[in-house]
Design a protein around this motif. Sequence first.
Motif, PDB file in Angstrom:
ATOM      1  N   UNK A 146       0.730  -1.089   0.009  1.00 52.31           N
ATOM      2  CA  UNK A 146       0.024  -0.236   0.116  1.00 52.31           C
ATOM      3  C   UNK A 146       0.892   1.283   0.093  1.00 52.31           C
ATOM      4  N   UNK A 147       0.525   2.297  -0.250  1.00 54.98           N
ATOM      5  CA  UNK A 147       1.041   3.617  -0.260  1.00 54.98           C
ATOM      6  C   UNK A 147       1.446   3.851   1.105  1.00 54.98           C
ATOM      7  N   UNK A 148       0.768   3.641   2.083  1.00 48.47           N
ATOM      8  CA  UNK A 148       1.240   3.724   3.484  1.00 48.47           C
ATOM      9  C   UNK A 148       2.773   2.983   3.778  1.00 48.47           C
ATOM     10  N   UNK A 149       2.861   1.802   3.273  1.00 45.71           N
ATOM     11  CA  UNK A 149       3.647   0.740   3.532  1.00 45.71           C
ATOM     12  C   UNK A 149       5.053   1.231   2.701  1.00 45.71           C
ATOM     13  N   UNK A 150       4.764   1.602   1.284  1.00 50.25           N
ATOM     14  CA  UNK A 150       5.861   2.276   0.457  1.00 50.25           C
ATOM     15  C   UNK A 150       6.337   3.517   1.203  1.00 50.25           C
ATOM     16  N   UNK A 151       5.642   4.370   1.977  1.00 50.08           N
ATOM     17  CA  UNK A 151       6.099   5.307   2.720  1.00 50.08           C
ATOM     18  C   UNK A 151       7.125   5.112   3.805  1.00 50.08           C
ATOM     19  N   UNK A 152       6.686   4.090   4.358  1.00 52.86           N
ATOM     20  CA  UNK A 152       7.336   3.535   5.502  1.00 52.86           C
ATOM     21  C   UNK A 152       8.666   2.982   5.093  1.00 52.86           C
ATOM     22  N   UNK A 153       8.487   2.399   3.986  1.00 54.70           N
ATOM     23  CA  UNK A 153       9.868   1.744   3.379  1.00 54.70           C
ATOM     24  C   UNK A 153      10.895   2.948   2.972  1.00 54.70           C
ATOM     25  N   UNK A 154      10.206   3.859   2.427  1.00 57.37           N
ATOM     26  CA  UNK A 154      11.043   5.001   1.862  1.00 57.37           C
ATOM     27  C   UNK A 154      11.759   5.610   3.076  1.00 57.37           C
TER      28      UNK A 154
END
Lengths: 162, 162
Positions: A146-154
Motif C-alpha cells: 500500500x502507499x502507507x507501506x511504501x512511505x514507511x519503506x522510503x
Amino acid sequence: MADFDPAEDELTPPPEGTGAISAHMTPDRQASHFKRARHARETEIIEDYVELIADLIDEQGEARAVDIAKRLGVTGATVNKMVARLKQMNLVNAEPYRSVFLTDEGREMAEASRERHHIVVALLRVVGVDEATAWADAEGMEHRCSPETLMAFKEFVKRHKS
Amino acid sequence: MADFDPAEDELTPPPEGTGAISAHMTPDRQASHFKRARHARETEIIEDYVELIADLIDEQGEARAVDIAKRLGVTGATVNKMVARLKQMNLVNAEPYRSVFLTDEGREMAEASRERHHIVVALLRVVGVDEATAWADAEGMEHRCSPETLMAFKEFVKRHKS
DNA sequence: TATAAAAGTTAGCCTTGACTAATAATTGTA
DNA sequence: TACAATTATTAGTCAAGGCTAACTTTTATA
Ligand SMILES: [Mn+2]
Ligand SMILES: [Mn+2]
Ligand SMILES: [Mn+2]
Ligand SMILES: [Mn+2]
C-alpha cells in the motif's frame, strides 16, 4: 471484477492467538483484506506491462511487441492481446504492425510503478536481502504494498542508507 | 501452468540505469523473474485457502464451507469448487455436506504459510508500518517472498525487536 | 415430528491471461 | 527488386477463479 470497494476497506488490527481472528480481526475485516488482495492481483499484470513498455521506450527508443514478449517470457500472441487491452484502457497508443507508445496516463502509471519497484528493492537491500534476490522478489512484492507501506519503506531506507 | 522451472531460475543482479536492463539484467533473466512471479500468483490462492482452513479448525474445531466463504469474501459455490481442487491436490479431505479437514500435506502447507505470514507482519512492523496496514499488506506480500528473503526478514526482526 | 432456515451442491456463465497454429505484413539482404 | 527472415495478427483452445440461480441435504425449532 468490481469486487473491491476501497470505501469499505477499513484497515484491520491484528490477531492475538495463532489463528487470524480476534476481537480486532472479525470475519468481515478479514474478508476485506482478501478482497483487497484479489484487487491487487488484477492490476499487477497491467502494471508490469506498462512499466516494461516504459523501460523499452527509454532504453531503445521504442517498445516492439517482440521485445515485450521476450522480456516477459510470454508469446507474441499474448502480448498482442494484452496491448489491445491496454489500448482499451487508454494506457497505450498502438497501430497495427507498429510499436507501442504510452499515453500520458500510461506514462504516469509507469513512473509510479517504477518508483515503487525501486523502493521495494531498496528496502529489501537494507534489511539484508542480497541484490539478486531483491530484484527477483520485488517483481511480485511491488504490487502488494500500500502507499502507507511504501512511505514507511522510503523513510526507513533513508534513515538506514548509510 | 508448468511455465516456471526452478532449475533455470537463476537469481539476477540489478540494473544500473533507470530501466531494468543492464549487463547483469539480460532479457532472459528478466523473463525468469516474471515467470517466477507468475508461478507465485498461481499458488497464492491455494495457500490462502489452506491457511484459512487451518485457522478455522484451530479456532472453531472445524472448517465449514460457509465460514471459509465468509472470511474470504467469496460465495459458497466458489468455495465448493475450490475445495474440490484442494482435495484433488491431496491437501484436504472432504465429504459431501461435511466440513473440510487438512491432510498431513495440507497441514504442513498451512503451518508454513502461517509462519511466513507472521514474519512478514513482523518485518513490516519493525520498519514502521502500522499494525492495521501491516496485516492488510501482508495478506498479499506473504506469497511473494522467497525463502531467502523470509530468512533475512526473520533475522532483521530478531536484531531490531527491542 | 413436521416444517422452516441454513448450508451445501450443481449447472451454467464470464473474464483473464496463457498457449498453438495458421496467416499476413514488414524489413533486411542478395 | 525479389525473396527470405522476422515480426505481427488472428482464430481457436484451455484452466483458474470468480459469479448467479436452482436445487438438495442437513440442522434447528416450533
Ligand atoms: Mn515493476
Ligand atoms: Mn512486477
Ligand atoms: Mn496468509
Ligand atoms: Mn495471503
